[in-house]
Motif scaffolding. Structure first.
Motif, PDB file in Angstrom:
ATOM      1  N   ALA A 210       0.145  -1.434  -0.182  1.00 44.87           N
ATOM      2  CA  ALA A 210       0.214   0.087  -0.040  1.00 44.87           C
ATOM      3  C   ALA A 210       1.311   1.351  -0.467  1.00 44.87           C
ATOM      4  N   ALA A 211       1.731   1.506   0.568  1.00 44.96           N
ATOM      5  CA  ALA A 211       3.182   2.762   1.034  1.00 44.96           C
ATOM      6  C   ALA A 211       3.699   2.717  -0.259  1.00 44.96           C
ATOM      7  N   GLU A 212       4.251   1.629  -0.766  1.00 43.59           N
ATOM      8  CA  GLU A 212       4.780   1.291  -2.165  1.00 43.59           C
ATOM      9  C   GLU A 212       4.088   2.212  -3.594  1.00 43.59           C
ATOM     10  N   LEU A 213       2.930   1.445  -3.626  1.00 47.94           N
ATOM     11  CA  LEU A 213       1.454   1.636  -4.583  1.00 47.94           C
ATOM     12  C   LEU A 213       1.378   3.787  -3.630  1.00 47.94           C
ATOM     13  N   THR A 219       0.306   8.869  -5.966  1.00 46.35           N
ATOM     14  CA  THR A 219      -1.546   8.723  -6.199  1.00 46.35           C
ATOM     15  C   THR A 219      -1.456   8.982  -4.389  1.00 46.35           C
ATOM     16  N   HIS A 220      -2.767   9.863  -4.025  1.00 43.24           N
ATOM     17  CA  HIS A 220      -3.556  10.058  -3.022  1.00 43.24           C
ATOM     18  C   HIS A 220      -4.430   8.645  -1.969  1.00 43.24           C
ATOM     19  N   PRO A 221      -4.012   8.677  -1.023  1.00 42.22           N
ATOM     20  CA  PRO A 221      -5.051   7.541  -0.399  1.00 42.22           C
ATOM     21  C   PRO A 221      -6.539   7.045  -1.082  1.00 42.22           C
ATOM     22  N   GLU A 222      -7.147   8.081  -0.897  1.00 43.24           N
ATOM     23  CA  GLU A 222      -7.809   8.172  -0.873  1.00 43.24           C
ATOM     24  C   GLU A 222      -8.706   7.699  -2.712  1.00 43.24           C
TER      25      GLU A 222
END
Ligand SMILES: NC(=O)c1ccc[n+]([C@@H]2O[C@H](COP(=O)([O-])OP(=O)(O)OC[C@H]3O[C@@H](n4cnc5c(N)ncnc54)[C@H](OP(=O)(O)O)[C@@H]3O)[C@@H](O)[C@H]2O)c1
Length: 264
Positions: A210-213, A219-222
């Motif tokens: 998730a962090a690598e994405l 991108t923004h987490p949302e």
């Protein structure tokens, strides 16, 4: 251009920095001096050809970049000892000491030696640190060199020194917050059927991915959450329940509590 580096205080952090500089080949062993009083823990560096001893002045004389990695209560006496050897035209002092302000360090040295403060986190041991850097008196070339040095040990960002306490909370305490998040996932994972080892692997690798994405795609987490949340699906049901229980709010409040504590 390779510079000779002295790490004063080859403890947890100092040794991790040395390890990373050698592994990444940013430094050759002969370019690295590492000091501490009890040398028994530094045998592996001596075997590789680093200069390992307890003479801080000798280490300063032999180097251009001085990385001060001792506990906060040790630095005043050490600066008092090495200041005669420090030369503003030759040396850059990098301090990783939590809570030691650049003005205090410069006052203790009594000379206009460029000082850079660095706030890494424990992932520096595997060259995955987030290191925040602040400086006073360093040239663009010196700053870029130090950014490059810490770049071998993870990611870096340059900040105003007044944000160093905030950097300590978000970047260094942040490792502990992330660990708690992962631990909670493991506990939940066991309750829904996994053994502890499998739950740990799935939880840690999922958080890493998730962090690598975010890091790789910017991108923004949302935006990434939108991709996982099917209407009326299980992800949004879980996320909303977490928010009803105060998930984001409790994280933010915890972070602010750490900040208030550090600010005294
Ligand atoms: N660990 C982290 O993740 C982290 C993150 C950000 C900042 N920091 C900061 O980094 C600094 C070091 O933390 P640490 O966890 O690495 O502490 P540490 O493991 O205690 O390392 C400090 C080292 O300094 C050595 N030392 C003490 N007096 C000395 C002297 N006169 N000359 C040379 N070496 C001396 C000690 O070894 P001897 O007793 O053998 O001399 C010890 O190995 C602290 O100021 C901390 O606030 C740590």
């Amino acid at each position: 251009m390779a510079k000779k580096i002295a790490i004063i205080g080859g403890g947890n952090l100092g040794a991790s920095i040395a390890e990373g500089l050698l592994q990444s080949e940013f430094s050759r062993p002969v370019e690295l001096s590492i000091t501490r009083r009890n040398l028994s823990q530094l045998g592996r560096f001596a075997e590789q050809g680093c200069m390992v001893h307890s003479d801080n002045r000798k280490a300063v004389k032999a180097s251009e970049v001085i990385i001060l990695a001792v506990k906060p209560y040790n630095y005043a006496a050490i600066l008092q000892d090495i200041k005669t050897e420090l030369d503003p035209k030759k040396h850059i002092l990098v301090s990783v000491i939590t809570g030691a302000w650049i003005e205090q360090l410069q006052k203790a040295i009594g000379k206009p030696v460029p000082v850079i403060r660095a706030m890494p986190n424990t992932a520096i041991a595997i060259q995955q640190s987030m290191t925040c850097l602040a400086h006073a008196g360093a040239s663009a070339t010196q700053l870029s060199y130090i950014q490059d040095l810490f770049g071998q040990l993870g990611r870096t960002v340059i900040i105003d020194e007044k944000l160093m306490d905030a950097a300590t909370v978000l970047g260094a305490c942040g490792t502990a917050y992330a660990m708690r998040y992962i631990r909670a996932n493991i506990q939940g994972g066991i309750e829904i059927g996994f053994d502890a080892a499998t739950a740990s692997l799935i939880a840690a690798q999922t958080v890493k991915g998730a962090a690598e994405l975010l890091l790789q795609k910017g991108t923004h987490p949302e935006q990434e959450i939108d991709k996982v949340t099917t209407p009326k699906g299980c992800t949004i049901a879980g996320l909303n329940e977490m928010e009803h229980q105060g998930f984001s709010s409790s994280l933010i409040r915890g972070l602010v509590a750490s900040y208030k504590k550090i600010e005294g």
